[in-house]
Scaffold this motif. Structure first.
Motif, PDB file in Angstrom:
ATOM      1  N   THR A  15      33.327   1.327 -62.846  1.00  0.00           N
ATOM      2  CA  THR A  15      32.207   1.806 -63.659  1.00  0.00           C
ATOM      3  C   THR A  15      31.754   0.705 -64.619  1.00  0.00           C
ATOM      4  O   THR A  15      30.665   0.164 -64.487  1.00  0.00           O
ATOM      5  N   GLU A  18      33.158  -3.831 -61.758  1.00  0.00           N
ATOM      6  CA  GLU A  18      33.081  -3.609 -60.316  1.00  0.00           C
ATOM      7  C   GLU A  18      34.493  -3.485 -59.759  1.00  0.00           C
ATOM      8  O   GLU A  18      35.347  -4.342 -60.022  1.00  0.00           O
ATOM      9  N   GLU A 103      31.997  -7.770 -64.452  1.00  0.00           N
ATOM     10  CA  GLU A 103      31.215  -6.716 -65.099  1.00  0.00           C
ATOM     11  C   GLU A 103      30.215  -6.099 -64.126  1.00  0.00           C
ATOM     12  O   GLU A 103      29.583  -6.810 -63.342  1.00  0.00           O
ATOM     13  N   ALA A 104      30.084  -4.775 -64.214  1.00  0.00           N
ATOM     14  CA  ALA A 104      29.119  -4.078 -63.358  1.00  0.00           C
ATOM     15  C   ALA A 104      27.687  -4.334 -63.813  1.00  0.00           C
ATOM     16  O   ALA A 104      26.744  -4.192 -63.030  1.00  0.00           O
ATOM     17  N   ALA A 105      27.524  -4.691 -65.067  1.00  0.00           N
ATOM     18  CA  ALA A 105      26.240  -5.052 -65.686  1.00  0.00           C
ATOM     19  C   ALA A 105      26.608  -5.845 -66.934  1.00  0.00           C
ATOM     20  O   ALA A 105      27.760  -5.787 -67.375  1.00  0.00           O
ATOM     21  N   ASP A 183      32.810   6.507 -61.162  1.00  0.00           N
ATOM     22  CA  ASP A 183      32.589   6.096 -59.774  1.00  0.00           C
ATOM     23  C   ASP A 183      33.430   6.886 -58.790  1.00  0.00           C
ATOM     24  O   ASP A 183      33.426   6.578 -57.597  1.00  0.00           O
ATOM     25  N   VAL A 201      28.098   6.230 -60.372  1.00  0.00           N
ATOM     26  CA  VAL A 201      27.635   4.866 -60.108  1.00  0.00           C
ATOM     27  C   VAL A 201      28.299   4.353 -58.831  1.00  0.00           C
ATOM     28  O   VAL A 201      29.381   4.806 -58.450  1.00  0.00           O
ATOM     29  N   THR A 203      29.431   1.276 -58.063  1.00  0.00           N
ATOM     30  CA  THR A 203      30.137   0.010 -58.224  1.00  0.00           C
ATOM     31  C   THR A 203      31.636   0.176 -57.972  1.00  0.00           C
ATOM     32  O   THR A 203      32.422  -0.728 -58.261  1.00  0.00           O
ATOM     33  N   PRO A 220      22.718   2.990 -59.178  1.00  0.00           N
ATOM     34  CA  PRO A 220      23.352   1.818 -58.562  1.00  0.00           C
ATOM     35  C   PRO A 220      24.471   1.238 -59.433  1.00  0.00           C
ATOM     36  O   PRO A 220      25.518   0.851 -58.926  1.00  0.00           O
ATOM     37  N   HIS A 221      24.228   1.184 -60.737  1.00  0.00           N
ATOM     38  CA  HIS A 221      25.231   0.688 -61.683  1.00  0.00           C
ATOM     39  C   HIS A 221      24.835   1.133 -63.091  1.00  0.00           C
ATOM     40  O   HIS A 221      23.741   1.688 -63.310  1.00  0.00           O
ATOM     41  N   ILE A 222      25.725   0.912 -64.045  1.00  0.00           N
ATOM     42  CA  ILE A 222      25.507   1.445 -65.395  1.00  0.00           C
ATOM     43  C   ILE A 222      24.338   0.783 -66.114  1.00  0.00           C
ATOM     44  O   ILE A 222      23.873   1.317 -67.127  1.00  0.00           O
ATOM     45  N   HIS A 224      21.461   0.917 -65.259  1.00  0.00           N
ATOM     46  CA  HIS A 224      20.330   1.845 -65.123  1.00  0.00           C
ATOM     47  C   HIS A 224      20.455   3.045 -66.070  1.00  0.00           C
ATOM     48  O   HIS A 224      19.543   3.879 -66.118  1.00  0.00           O
TER      49      HIS A 224
END
Length: 232
Positions: A15, A18, A103-105, A183, A201, A203, A220-222, A224
């Protein structure tokens, strides 16, 4: 500005970070360490943990993915007669704290944006709190969270909703105005049981069609998340 929620609780692995990029290489090295260089032992550990040695990935049905650190230790210790669950648990906790994080974002910017919206933030993971804090500190975001809990923090573990409700009490919010972001079905079923909104999410290793029945929305990922909350 009217937002969908007043607080956000995040899962950690898959979350905030990744899952595959962070944990597959770590899992390969951990299994090799625990095997002591014995090929048969490595095969047994991989089978118990559902780790594909050829592709070097945890399979989606791996008990390691959503289980607690203790459950992972018991799973691995059960594969080899000489392993002791308590010793494996300590090894996993210390080794996990050194995992290479992806990192997921961009997390510092995202947490700053959510904080700027006045949203109290928390993390609830089935990892150990020690490792969770080490990861959040390494990413420069530990201070962004009012609540950080692992399976060993005294509130229980997902899919039990108890640790999620502990976050609600900690920030003084009613559950229906809190978003649980995760996730895995463990994250989302815990969120639903707590009466929270649920955001999935992608990821982590779990497919969208598996997450969909438990989620209010799939992102798609956090990164958003602010747009979904209505902050655009």
């Amino acid at each position: 500005m009217s937002l969908r929620a007043d607080a956000v609780l995040f899962d950690k692995d898959g979350t905030l970070f990744e899952f595959g990029a962070t944990w597959n290489a770590w899992g390969r090295d951990a299994l090799r360490d625990l095997s002591g260089g014995d090929g048969d032992a490595l095969l047994a550990l991989a089978a118990a943990s559902r780790f594909d040695l050829e592709r070097e990935v945890f399979l989606p049905d791996s008990p390691i993915i959503a289980g607690t650190n203790r459950e992972a230790a018991e799973c691995l210790a059960g594969a080899l007669p000489h392993l002791v669950a308590d010793e494996v648990e300590r090894y996993l906790m210390l080794a996990a704290a050194e995992a290479p994080l992806v990192e997921a974002a961009p997390l510092v910017a995202l947490m700053a944006r959510l904080d700027g919206l006045g949203l109290p933030l928390g993390v609830m993971t089935n990892d150990a709190e020690f490792a969770a804090r080490a990861h959040l500190r390494a990413a420069g975001i530990e201070q962004a969270f009012r609540f950080i809990a692992g399976f060993d923090s005294g509130h229980g573990a997902k899919p039990d909703p108890a640790p999620l409700l502990a976050f609600a009490r900690a920030v003084g919010m009613v559950p229906e105005r809190i978003v649980m972001v995760g996730d895995s079905p463990h994250d989302l079923t815990a969120g639903r049981a707590a009466g929270m909104q649920t955001v999935a999410v992608l990821t982590g290793p779990i497919a969208a069609e598996v997450l969909a029945p438990h989620a209010d929305v799939i992102l798609p990922h956090i990164g958003h998340l602010p747009d979904w909350l209505g902050a655009a």
